[in-house]
Design a protein around this motif. Structure first.
Motif, PDB file in Angstrom:
ATOM      1  N   THR A 219       0.863  -1.194  -0.065  1.00 22.71           N
ATOM      2  CA  THR A 219       0.165  -0.022   0.108  1.00 22.71           C
ATOM      3  C   THR A 219       0.728   1.344   0.030  1.00 22.71           C
ATOM      4  OG1 THR A 219      -0.109  -0.065   2.375  1.00 22.71           O
ATOM      5  CG2 THR A 219      -1.796  -1.083   1.321  1.00 22.71           C
ATOM      6  N   ALA A 220       2.279   1.090  -0.442  1.00 24.01           N
ATOM      7  CA  ALA A 220       3.027   2.297  -0.040  1.00 24.01           C
ATOM      8  C   ALA A 220       2.598   3.478  -1.182  1.00 24.01           C
ATOM      9  CB  ALA A 220       4.413   1.994  -0.619  1.00 24.01           C
ATOM     10  N   THR A 221       2.603   4.861  -0.545  1.00 25.93           N
ATOM     11  CA  THR A 221       2.184   6.002  -1.394  1.00 25.93           C
ATOM     12  C   THR A 221       3.267   6.733  -1.339  1.00 25.93           C
ATOM     13  OG1 THR A 221       1.144   7.046   0.355  1.00 25.93           O
ATOM     14  CG2 THR A 221      -0.304   5.406  -0.471  1.00 25.93           C
ATOM     15  N   LEU A 222       3.038   7.918  -2.384  1.00 25.83           N
ATOM     16  CA  LEU A 222       4.034   9.074  -2.342  1.00 25.83           C
ATOM     17  C   LEU A 222       3.728   9.873  -1.182  1.00 25.83           C
ATOM     18  CD1 LEU A 222       5.651  10.176  -4.951  1.00 25.83           C
ATOM     19  CD2 LEU A 222       3.780  11.854  -5.280  1.00 25.83           C
ATOM     20  N   GLY A 223       2.529  10.080  -0.547  1.00 22.56           N
ATOM     21  CA  GLY A 223       2.463  10.878   0.479  1.00 22.56           C
ATOM     22  C   GLY A 223       3.244  10.287   1.642  1.00 22.56           C
ATOM     23  N   GLN A 224       3.490   8.980   1.774  1.00 23.37           N
ATOM     24  CA  GLN A 224       4.103   8.192   2.760  1.00 23.37           C
ATOM     25  C   GLN A 224       5.637   8.633   2.656  1.00 23.37           C
ATOM     26  OE1 GLN A 224       3.400   4.298   2.523  1.00 23.37           O
ATOM     27  NE2 GLN A 224       1.489   4.208   3.616  1.00 23.37           N
ATOM     28  N   MET A 225       5.734   8.672   1.471  1.00 26.78           N
ATOM     29  CA  MET A 225       7.362   9.176   1.038  1.00 26.78           C
ATOM     30  C   MET A 225       7.678  10.440   1.579  1.00 26.78           C
ATOM     31  SD  MET A 225       9.610   9.167  -2.518  1.00 26.78           S
ATOM     32  CE  MET A 225       8.674  11.097  -2.777  1.00 26.78           C
ATOM     33  N   LEU A 226       6.488  11.519   1.294  1.00 28.49           N
ATOM     34  CA  LEU A 226       7.076  13.007   1.486  1.00 28.49           C
ATOM     35  C   LEU A 226       6.848  12.948   3.187  1.00 28.49           C
ATOM     36  CD1 LEU A 226       4.919  14.718  -1.276  1.00 28.49           C
ATOM     37  CD2 LEU A 226       7.277  14.164  -1.099  1.00 28.49           C
ATOM     38  N   GLY A 227       6.211  12.212   3.922  1.00 31.15           N
ATOM     39  CA  GLY A 227       5.990  12.199   5.379  1.00 31.15           C
ATOM     40  C   GLY A 227       7.337  11.573   5.943  1.00 31.15           C
ATOM     41  N   THR A 228       7.879  10.739   5.138  1.00 31.83           N
ATOM     42  CA  THR A 228       9.277  10.253   5.961  1.00 31.83           C
ATOM     43  C   THR A 228      10.052  10.975   5.657  1.00 31.83           C
ATOM     44  OG1 THR A 228       8.353   8.029   5.146  1.00 31.83           O
ATOM     45  CG2 THR A 228      10.505   8.085   5.730  1.00 31.83           C
ATOM     46  N   LEU A 229      10.086  11.729   4.536  1.00 30.81           N
ATOM     47  CA  LEU A 229      11.410  12.559   4.313  1.00 30.81           C
ATOM     48  C   LEU A 229      11.368  13.868   5.154  1.00 30.81           C
ATOM     49  CD1 LEU A 229      11.717  12.224   0.388  1.00 30.81           C
ATOM     50  CD2 LEU A 229      13.305  11.493   2.067  1.00 30.81           C
ATOM     51  N   ARG A 230      10.148  14.421   5.240  1.00 28.38           N
ATOM     52  CA  ARG A 230      10.006  15.585   5.982  1.00 28.38           C
ATOM     53  C   ARG A 230      10.390  15.213   7.479  1.00 28.38           C
ATOM     54  NH1 ARG A 230       6.849  20.154   6.934  1.00 28.38           N
ATOM     55  NH2 ARG A 230       5.552  20.055   5.174  1.00 28.38           N
ATOM     56  N   SER A 231       9.733  14.131   7.775  1.00 31.78           N
ATOM     57  CA  SER A 231      10.352  13.838   9.228  1.00 31.78           C
ATOM     58  C   SER A 231      12.003  13.587   9.377  1.00 31.78           C
ATOM     59  CB  SER A 231       9.512  12.597   9.668  1.00 31.78           C
ATOM     60  OG  SER A 231       9.899  11.932  10.774  1.00 31.78           O
ATOM     61  N   PHE A 232      12.279  12.941   8.378  1.00 28.32           N
ATOM     62  CA  PHE A 232      13.867  12.926   8.483  1.00 28.32           C
ATOM     63  C   PHE A 232      14.254  14.247   8.827  1.00 28.32           C
ATOM     64  CE2 PHE A 232      17.819  13.720   6.251  1.00 28.32           C
ATOM     65  CZ  PHE A 232      18.571  12.781   7.023  1.00 28.32           C
ATOM     66  N   PHE A 233      14.168  15.010   7.672  1.00 28.77           N
ATOM     67  CA  PHE A 233      14.762  16.476   7.690  1.00 28.77           C
ATOM     68  C   PHE A 233      14.615  17.391   8.838  1.00 28.77           C
ATOM     69  CE2 PHE A 233      15.403  15.534   3.214  1.00 28.77           C
ATOM     70  CZ  PHE A 233      16.676  16.013   3.052  1.00 28.77           C
ATOM     71  N   GLU A 234      13.414  17.107   9.363  1.00 26.36           N
ATOM     72  CA  GLU A 234      13.099  17.907  10.745  1.00 26.36           C
ATOM     73  C   GLU A 234      13.835  17.500  11.978  1.00 26.36           C
ATOM     74  OE1 GLU A 234       8.685  18.501  10.959  1.00 26.36           O
ATOM     75  OE2 GLU A 234       8.879  20.080   9.531  1.00 26.36           O
TER      76      GLU A 234
END
Ligand code: PHE
Length: 336
Positions: A219-234
């Motif tokens: 069920t992976a989505t682009l939204g999950q990816m953006l959330g993962t990356l945002r969380s990493f950078f923050e």
């Protein structure tokens, strides 16, 4: 009084070329000048003493200046094959009790820790690889011009020092296939050195570090990816950040994106100053198929970007070449 002037000129000239300038404070000429004090009438002593004091201060500051330029010289000209004390003075090395981890190692560990806390497994990438992993399994057609974009080195045997950590994607996908079939997911990062045959300048190195992420589930989505990356950078920069993406082409993702963050004000950024941090996207169905994963059942996202860029922004480092330079002046800044 002529004597003070002569001694001053003579000692300043000697300090400027001395390897051990502080020793010059012990020369007999100075001692003789001090001895004169005793021979003077009391009313003469004040003026004379003042001149001697000025001379001492002047010599002290010349010595300090000379010592620091010797220190720079020692750093610039370390001969690694020379005996320890070849120049008769201590080398200006980092104290071992302050540790010797390179800032890139330190920050790479920091990056790995953030992702492993999110549940990603971490695997070091290879430093020598082949055409298959560099291109074919990443959906680069044979002779496709996109291959040229990666400025790859090749050995005479046609091996490739990888130009990106995406060379690990096919291996990670194949190894994770059974996890998917057992109802789980693939969540891995791979990190390591990559190499590009390009001109170097303040923002380009032939050798640098990348970190790649892969996530696959039903069920992976682009939204999950953006959330993962945002969380990493923050987490990495310890503050909330604005993010944006724009379309980009990489043969191994569809859609493909470039991911940017707004440069934090705390790090000297102005509103609207965007920094491109990495490439990312949904894993191309062909890439999944080539690893034996059915793209009808599973979907995934991947991203990859340089570590130096992260660290340069964090510490305000202006030139990427510092990292591989081995310069102690640079390294010391991280241990003060
Ligand atoms: N490997 C790409 C590069 O180095 C970055 C990337 C990784 C893009 C994964 C998309 C997905 O330019």
């Amino acid at each position: 009084m002529q004597n003070i002037d002569d001694t001053r000129k003579d000692l300043l000239a000697r300090i400027a070329v001395s390897d051990a300038p502080r020793e010059l404070l012990k020369v007999p000429e100075l001692k003789q000048l001090y001895d004169v004090i005793k021979t003077l009438a009391p009313e003469e002593r004040g003026a004379y003493g003042k001149q001697i004091n000025e001379l001492k201060l002047l010599l002290e500051s010349a010595i300090t200046e000379r010592e620091s330029s010797l220190e720079d010289l020692a750093v610039e000209s370390i001969d690694i094959s020379a005996p320890w004390d070849v120049n008769g003075r201590p080398l200006n090395l980092l104290p071992t009790e302050q540790g010797t981890q390179h800032p890139l190692t330190l920050e790479l560990e920091n990056v790995i820790n953030i992702f492993t806390r999110m549940g990603f497994e971490a695997i070091e990438s290879r430093q020598i690889d082949d055409d298959d992993h560099m291109f074919a399994t990443l959906n680069f057609p044979a002779n496709h011009p996109a291959r040229d974009g990666y400025d790859t080195f090749r050995t005479e045997e046609n091996f490739i020092p990888p130009a990106h950590t995406s060379t690990m994607q096919n291996r990670i996908l194949k190894a994770g296939k059974s996890k998917l079939e057992a109802g789980g997911q693939i969540a891995s990062i791979s990190y390591g050195r990559v190499f590009r045959n390009e001109d170097i300048d303040a923002t380009h190195e032939h050798t640098f570090y990348q970190c790649e992420g892969i996530f696959v589930s039903s069920t992976a989505t682009l939204g999950q990816m953006l959330g993962t990356l945002r969380s990493f950078f923050e987490t990495y920069y310890g503050q909330s950040l604005k993010i944006k993406t724009q379309p980009a082409y990489f043969p191994f993702v569809e859609p493909g994106l470039e991911f940017a963050i707004e440069k934090p004000a705390a790090l000297g950024g102005k509103p609207g100053e965007w920094l491109e941090m990495l490439g990312c996207g949904m894993i191309h169905p062909n890439v999944l198929s080539m690893a034996g994963i059915d793209p009808q059942k599973y979907r995934g996202f991947a991203w990859g970007g340089g570590i130096e860029r992260l660290v340069m922004l964090k510490y305000g480092i202006e030139d990427i070449r510092h990292f591989e330079s081995g310069k102690l002046q640079f390294l010391r800044k991280f241990y003060e």
